[in-house]
Design a protein around this motif. Structure first.
Motif, short mmCIF file in Angstrom:
data_model
loop_
_atom_site.label_atom_id
_atom_site.label_comp_id
_atom_site.label_asym_id
_atom_site.label_seq_id
_atom_site.Cartn_x
_atom_site.Cartn_y
_atom_site.Cartn_z
N GLU A 191 -105.30 31.18 38.02
CA GLU A 191 -104.97 32.58 37.72
C GLU A 191 -103.50 32.70 37.32
N ALA A 192 -102.64 31.93 37.97
CA ALA A 192 -101.21 31.98 37.66
C ALA A 192 -100.95 31.55 36.21
N ILE A 193 -101.59 30.44 35.82
CA ILE A 193 -101.42 29.92 34.45
C ILE A 193 -101.95 30.94 33.44
N SER A 194 -103.13 31.52 33.75
CA SER A 194 -103.75 32.50 32.86
C SER A 194 -102.87 33.74 32.69
N ARG A 195 -102.34 34.25 33.80
CA ARG A 195 -101.50 35.46 33.74
C ARG A 195 -100.21 35.18 32.97
N PHE A 196 -99.61 34.03 33.25
CA PHE A 196 -98.35 33.65 32.60
C PHE A 196 -98.56 33.51 31.09
N LYS A 197 -99.71 32.94 30.73
CA LYS A 197 -100.04 32.74 29.31
C LYS A 197 -100.30 34.09 28.64
N ASP A 198 -101.06 34.96 29.32
CA ASP A 198 -101.38 36.29 28.76
C ASP A 198 -100.12 37.10 28.48
N LYS A 199 -99.10 36.94 29.35
CA LYS A 199 -97.86 37.69 29.19
C LYS A 199 -96.94 37.08 28.12
#
Length: 203
Positions: A191-199
């Motif tokens: 989830e951390a990687i996904s959120r960081f990527k989305d931002k």
């Protein structure tokens, strides 16, 4: 002489910490507790200058104990594995004088005890930006080192791999990961990687 009570539920850690602090000419461990409730009783009974407490303990946590002792003369130092924002904020509200991570060398703890006895507060460097940073929600909340750790996780590296690459201990990397999850308000690395990527925060 600085009189100290230590609260730690891991027997080996409790014994080792007590022995190391007793080696200091100006320090004396006057009590050892295995949970927060024992810690509160010992502080009230022994009236030490300092109480060093872990957070995750049975019966009563270190934060519960710190809140119970708030306003007293004993200076509370939290010594924990967890660099989580919520824990840190709660500790600060409870008037804790120090918040240090177990990865730190014993010399850092000894030096911090003396500094705190001089009336100052000591917080682990990893937590300083949490304590004093006011960030915009559109801005990357991670420090440069935390962003670097997350990038390496995204590359498929293990905690051990990252520790070797950054010349840090695996425990320090775990602390960074804990802080990263907390700051990004997610529950796991994916989830951390996904959120960081989305931002769009990956460089």
């Amino acid at each position: 002489m600085i009189r100290i009570v230590i609260a730690e539920d891991q027997g080996m850690m409790l014994g080792a910490l007590g022995s190391l602090l007793n080696l200091e000419d100006d320090m004396e461990v006057v009590g050892k507790a295995k949970n927060g409730e024992e810690a509160v009783d010992l502080v009230n009974e022994q009236r030490p200058d300092v109480c060093i407490m872990d957070i995750e303990m049975p019966v009563k946590t270190g934060l519960d104990a710190a809140e119970a002792l708030q306003g007293g003369e004993c200076k509370i130092i939290i010594l924990t594995t967890f660099a989580r924002t919520g824990y840190f904020e709660r500790a600060r509200k409870a008037g804790v004088r120090g918040y240090l991570l177990k990865d730190s060398p014993i010399e850092d703890l000894v030096s911090s005890i003396r500094t705190i006895m001089d009336g100052r507060r000591i917080y682990a460097p990893e937590l300083v930006d949490i304590a004093y940073g006011d960030r915009d929600e559109t801005e990357n909340p991670l420090t440069e080192r935390e962003s670097q750790v997350l990038s390496l996780i995204a590359d498929g590296k293990t905690t051990k791999d990252i520790a070797g690459e950054l010349f840090l201990t695996p425990g320090t990397i775990r602390n960074y990961i804990s802080t990263i999850l907390d700051k990004l308000e997610v529950s796991n690395r994916i989830e951390a990687i996904s959120r960081f990527k989305d931002k769009g925060w990956f460089k």
